[in-house]
Design a protein around this motif. Sequence first.
Motif, PDB file in Angstrom:
ATOM      1  N   ASP A  12      44.149  -2.126 -45.337  1.00  0.00           N
ATOM      2  CA  ASP A  12      43.552  -3.151 -44.489  1.00  0.00           C
ATOM      3  C   ASP A  12      44.579  -4.234 -44.221  1.00  0.00           C
ATOM      4  OD1 ASP A  12      41.133  -1.883 -44.372  1.00  0.00           O
ATOM      5  OD2 ASP A  12      40.252  -3.010 -46.012  1.00  0.00           O
ATOM      6  N   PRO A  13      44.808  -4.548 -42.953  1.00  0.00           N
ATOM      7  CA  PRO A  13      45.830  -5.544 -42.623  1.00  0.00           C
ATOM      8  C   PRO A  13      45.351  -6.965 -42.894  1.00  0.00           C
ATOM      9  CG  PRO A  13      44.751  -4.795 -40.632  1.00  0.00           C
ATOM     10  CD  PRO A  13      44.190  -3.978 -41.777  1.00  0.00           C
ATOM     11  N   VAL A  14      46.312  -7.836 -43.112  1.00  0.00           N
ATOM     12  CA  VAL A  14      46.009  -9.258 -43.181  1.00  0.00           C
ATOM     13  C   VAL A  14      45.838  -9.731 -41.745  1.00  0.00           C
ATOM     14  CG1 VAL A  14      47.247  -9.604 -45.335  1.00  0.00           C
ATOM     15  CG2 VAL A  14      48.464  -9.857 -43.191  1.00  0.00           C
ATOM     16  N   ARG A  15      45.424 -10.943 -41.570  1.00  0.00           N
ATOM     17  CA  ARG A  15      45.245 -11.463 -40.208  1.00  0.00           C
ATOM     18  C   ARG A  15      46.569 -11.411 -39.455  1.00  0.00           C
ATOM     19  NH1 ARG A  15      40.428 -13.952 -39.034  1.00  0.00           N
ATOM     20  NH2 ARG A  15      39.159 -14.394 -40.853  1.00  0.00           N
ATOM     21  N   GLY A  16      46.456 -11.162 -38.165  1.00  0.00           N
ATOM     22  CA  GLY A  16      47.653 -11.112 -37.337  1.00  0.00           C
ATOM     23  C   GLY A  16      48.003  -9.694 -36.956  1.00  0.00           C
ATOM     24  N   SER A  18      49.696  -6.082 -36.887  1.00  0.00           N
ATOM     25  CA  SER A  18      50.038  -5.113 -37.920  1.00  0.00           C
ATOM     26  C   SER A  18      51.539  -4.850 -37.908  1.00  0.00           C
ATOM     27  CB  SER A  18      49.294  -3.804 -37.676  1.00  0.00           C
ATOM     28  OG  SER A  18      49.740  -2.813 -38.578  1.00  0.00           O
TER      29      SER A  18
END
Length: 116
Positions: A12-16, A18
């Motif tokens: 799962d990516p962090v905000r922003g 990829s």
Amino acid sequence: MPCFRCGARQTDPVRGASPWKRGVRADRQVLICPGCQTAHDWADELDRCSACGSAALVCRLGEVECRECGHTRDAVRDDPGAAGLVHSGGRPSPDGGLSAEVEAALSRVLRRGPAT
């Protein structure tokens, strides 16, 4: 979908945006992990647009489209083994492991503990 070079699974990516890159290899959409982007000359291993030579291709709905010039063509899908794609190394489950991935994602989103 794992990285086509090393088989690492995307988390799962962090905000922003990829850090993973997309490309097409043997008319299949592939992902390139950040590690392989720095360690390998991965762009040379991707398919190129027949009109402009760009590697900025996307494969969807049976077509390969160039994001640079907009040229489209039909995707010809051969045996995935011929593409030299690396599998994640996980043991396939009867449902392809999708239910376990969905359960883990729901647990993270809903901040629940591990499923029992």
